[in-house]
Scaffold this active site. Sequence first.
Site, short mmCIF file in Angstrom:
data_model
loop_
_atom_site.label_atom_id
_atom_site.label_comp_id
_atom_site.label_asym_id
_atom_site.label_seq_id
_atom_site.Cartn_x
_atom_site.Cartn_y
_atom_site.Cartn_z
N GLY A 141 -3.12 -0.63 -2.62
CA GLY A 141 -3.89 1.20 -2.45
C GLY A 141 -3.48 1.58 -1.77
N ALA A 173 1.32 -1.39 -0.11
CA ALA A 173 0.03 0.11 0.16
C ALA A 173 0.59 1.04 -0.56
CB ALA A 173 -1.22 -0.01 1.06
N SER A 174 0.08 1.92 -0.09
CA SER A 174 1.06 3.13 -0.50
C SER A 174 2.31 3.12 -1.06
CB SER A 174 0.93 4.55 0.60
OG SER A 174 1.31 5.39 1.24
N GLY A 175 3.12 3.62 -0.28
CA GLY A 175 4.52 3.63 -1.59
C GLY A 175 4.88 2.19 -1.82
#
Length: 214
Positions: free
Chosen positions: A72, A50-52
């Site tokens: 996501g 997720a994110s990075g």
Amino acid sequence: QASEDDGVRAIILRVDSPGGSGTASDAIWREVAVARLKKPVVVSMGDYAASGGYYIAMDADAIVAEPGTITGSLGVFSGKFSLRGLYAKLGVSQETVRRGKNATLFSGWEPWTDEERAKVRGLNVAFYETFIAKAAAGRKRTPQEIDAVAQGRVWTGEEALRAGLVDALGGLDTAVAVARARARIAKGQEIQMVVLPQRKGLLETLMERQDEDV
């Protein structure tokens, strides 16, 4: 970077990360893009991507997630602690010499002014727009389509598949099958998987920890 004749036909990037530094994520994203010029890159998502963790995956040739993978979280945030009150209680003072209007933007000595907060918000918005644009290019969708499922929201692997953020559900074995197909390796042809970085032996691990202590 591997050469074309190194015998490596495809790369599987195993991602198990909730994210982190935007700068580090962008650097890894670029290396994935460079590697794709030579051979297919398939991402296999673990518990978290997720994110990075999604950032470094989004430009791969294919993304395989577990049904329950947490993924996501296309977004960015930043902040800082203002410790001036704590320092005052401890009797600690500080003299600051700065060169440039925003040189102490992330200093922990004092909170942001309204102008500084607006500056940080502008930096975040710029990074978010870059994130969305690169995700759209990697996923072959419009920025508007990506933004509709972004804005920091988190999805399971199943939900991400429906949203177009990943290509297939499964584990590492599924990723291997996808990589084999992308590299046009016949089903009956024997392959050898090389795991990197290689596992370190007990002595090497102990020596590394000793160096870290020093």
